[in-house]
Motif scaffolding. Sequence first.
Motif, mmCIF file in Angstrom:
data_model
loop_
_atom_site.group_PDB
_atom_site.id
_atom_site.type_symbol
_atom_site.label_atom_id
_atom_site.label_comp_id
_atom_site.label_asym_id
_atom_site.label_seq_id
_atom_site.Cartn_x
_atom_site.Cartn_y
_atom_site.Cartn_z
ATOM 1 N N UNK A 119 0.824 -1.206 0.000
ATOM 2 C CA UNK A 119 0.000 0.000 0.000
ATOM 3 C C UNK A 119 0.857 1.255 0.000
ATOM 4 N N UNK A 120 2.101 1.157 0.519
ATOM 5 C CA UNK A 120 2.902 2.382 0.633
ATOM 6 C C UNK A 120 3.228 2.960 -0.743
ATOM 7 N N UNK A 121 3.151 2.146 -1.806
ATOM 8 C CA UNK A 121 3.432 2.720 -3.124
ATOM 9 C C UNK A 121 2.188 3.350 -3.751
ATOM 10 N N UNK A 122 1.038 3.221 -3.099
ATOM 11 C CA UNK A 122 -0.208 3.721 -3.683
ATOM 12 C C UNK A 122 -0.142 5.224 -3.949
ATOM 13 N N UNK A 123 0.422 5.980 -2.978
ATOM 14 C CA UNK A 123 0.484 7.431 -3.115
ATOM 15 C C UNK A 123 1.199 7.860 -4.385
ATOM 16 N N UNK A 124 2.305 7.166 -4.702
ATOM 17 C CA UNK A 124 3.053 7.526 -5.904
ATOM 18 C C UNK A 124 2.365 6.987 -7.162
ATOM 19 N N UNK A 125 1.802 5.767 -7.039
ATOM 20 C CA UNK A 125 1.256 5.109 -8.236
ATOM 21 C C UNK A 125 0.002 5.798 -8.756
ATOM 22 N N UNK A 126 -0.802 6.385 -7.837
ATOM 23 C CA UNK A 126 -2.091 6.898 -8.308
ATOM 24 C C UNK A 126 -2.044 8.387 -8.635
ATOM 25 N N UNK A 127 -0.873 8.988 -8.582
ATOM 26 C CA UNK A 127 -0.770 10.420 -8.876
ATOM 27 C C UNK A 127 -1.190 10.694 -10.320
ATOM 28 N N UNK A 128 -2.131 11.604 -10.507
ATOM 29 C CA UNK A 128 -2.559 11.955 -11.859
ATOM 30 C C UNK A 128 -3.627 11.057 -12.429
ATOM 31 N N UNK A 129 -4.124 10.100 -11.616
ATOM 32 C CA UNK A 129 -5.135 9.189 -12.135
ATOM 33 C C UNK A 129 -6.535 9.705 -11.875
ATOM 34 N N UNK A 130 -7.481 9.185 -12.665
ATOM 35 C CA UNK A 130 -8.891 9.449 -12.389
ATOM 36 C C UNK A 130 -9.298 8.698 -11.137
ATOM 37 N N UNK A 131 -10.214 9.267 -10.365
ATOM 38 C CA UNK A 131 -10.598 8.642 -9.102
ATOM 39 C C UNK A 131 -11.090 7.201 -9.268
ATOM 40 N N UNK A 132 -11.997 6.916 -10.213
ATOM 41 C CA UNK A 132 -12.445 5.516 -10.345
ATOM 42 C C UNK A 132 -11.319 4.559 -10.744
ATOM 43 N N UNK A 133 -10.344 5.062 -11.490
ATOM 44 C CA UNK A 133 -9.207 4.203 -11.838
ATOM 45 C C UNK A 133 -8.344 3.912 -10.617
ATOM 46 N N UNK A 134 -8.209 4.928 -9.751
ATOM 47 C CA UNK A 134 -7.430 4.726 -8.539
ATOM 48 C C UNK A 134 -8.094 3.674 -7.656
ATOM 49 N N UNK A 135 -9.432 3.649 -7.654
ATOM 50 C CA UNK A 135 -10.127 2.625 -6.868
ATOM 51 C C UNK A 135 -9.867 1.244 -7.459
ATOM 52 N N UNK A 136 -9.800 1.157 -8.790
ATOM 53 C CA UNK A 136 -9.459 -0.123 -9.412
ATOM 54 C C UNK A 136 -8.046 -0.542 -9.024
ATOM 55 N N UNK A 137 -7.138 0.437 -9.003
ATOM 56 C CA UNK A 137 -5.758 0.136 -8.594
ATOM 57 C C UNK A 137 -5.724 -0.331 -7.142
ATOM 58 N N UNK A 138 -6.471 0.359 -6.277
ATOM 59 C CA UNK A 138 -6.468 -0.017 -4.866
ATOM 60 C C UNK A 138 -7.020 -1.433 -4.689
#
Lengths: 189, 372
Positions: B341-360
């Motif tokens: 989870x610690x990489x989530x902050x860097x990985x989701x930068x610039x993403x659309x919110x629903x895409x970030x939820x898919x990533x999470x």
Amino acid sequence: MNCGAIKQKLAAIGAEVSETEYARKGFALDARVAPEQLVAAVSALDAEGFFIEAVTGVDWLGEQAALRKEAEAKVAAEAKAAAAAATAAGEEPPPAASPAEPGELPEDALEAVYDFNHYETLCRVTIRTRVPRSKPEVPTITQIYPGANWHERETHDFFGINFVGHPYLVPLLLPEDADYHPLLKDFRP
Amino acid sequence: MSAFAESEAKETFILNLGPQHPATHGVLRVKLTMDGEYIVEAEPVLGYIHRMHEKMGENRTWAQFLPNTGRMDYLHALAYNHGYVSVVERAAGITVPERAEYLRVITSELNRVSSHLLWFGAFILDLGGFSPLLYAFDDREQILDLLESVTGSRLTYCYFRFGGVYNDIDDNFVPGTRAFIKRLRERMPMYHNLVTKNIILMKRLQEIGPISAEMCRKYGATGPVCRGSGINFDVRKHEPYSVYSEFDFEVPVYDQGDSMARYMVRMDEIEQSLRIVEQALDKLPEGPVMAEKVPKILKPAKGDYYHAVETARGSFGVRVVSDGSNTPYRLKLRSPTFSNLSLFGEACRGMLLPDALALMGSLDLVIPEIDR
């Protein structure tokens, strides 16, 4: 990459490296470094492609007192054995050495422990650095491994180790106003 | 890539995701700085279910800590059992009978399948598809029944003991498990036809949430997250513990690094786990399930010991420091999702919110294991 190469690299930095018996211990290299050598040692691991597993701490409260007690017991046992040997040989037992003046105990230490592993080669490396309990300051390694950010925050929560240069050293798992460090051995809730 | 914001953020607002939100699968809060629908900054806020397991370990005996291990990662509790008993066995020099190791592997792998099935259902639910969850729970139920007959519990297992397992299997376990393997193998093509090949799912996952191999290394990501980024790392192969070296199985690796790759890794792992269970049932030796003469009060020799196991979410490591007494001096629990989870902050930068939820969702979070 092999474990021997990284051992030499760490030794060149000035770390006290020992190979441990993997089957008994579960890790291959155990390196002790001074806090100011830490960044160099971690950079060497980074250059070899290691990944960071965890950062944690150990509180060695009472270790110095225990070491002294052990040393005193050893001296006493030796003196007793010498006296017994002398009596057995029919000689006058030598006068008991007067106990050395107990000086000030050296300060107990907090230890920061860093675990690294490699994706391709099996080589777990443990890096340890000790700092005095009254001034636990260790340089941060977040500029090398951004993943250390949370691990260092957690270690600061639990032990109060101050990671100098950390960009955001606020409580991670403890409440945001926490001013206690529960894994210190003298912590009382 | 189309999903990324192109210009500098001009006007931002804070959006709180959680701590009570269906997509966070537990009490995780993510503080999002948003520029419209795009994420500028994401800061996960942890600790809502922090119980200080490490301190609990320091004030009870080695054996008394066993039930705690099943309460961290409640979806793959047996692997946590395995990690803890293995490190204590290593410290105390206990050898485990072969049958016990086989039972540990069989039950752990079944538990892994049940964890992946639950993740599969919940992940599709995050993306808006409800029915796969019901199918997945139907299959998972069979595993829970099997494991209940052996371990006595359905979720927070505490089945392993220092020196073996506490209970031998009954007569129904082997035929029941074989029937389950057959059943799940028949169901997997259906899952792939209904879900994996679904065009909506593909659009939601492919090329969304890319995580590079270098990012995995810098953040210490393990498990399906790193295997979805082309890193062939599985503790079961990397440092074979227990009897894993005796089985023929593959480690699924996908190079794309997107959410789809992580999805595929887990789906393929279900089949590999079934293969391991099948082989273990074929080769299951007779004999005792508990080592003889395990001392009631353990006092491992002074020193540091480490042992890692592969859980459904990655490498779980236990470092114990023993001072030679009947309680651990220090017990460090290295949980995989904490790093993932610690990489989530860097990985989701610039993403659309629903895409970030898919990533999470594709990271497969289990919050009690992160917060410990």
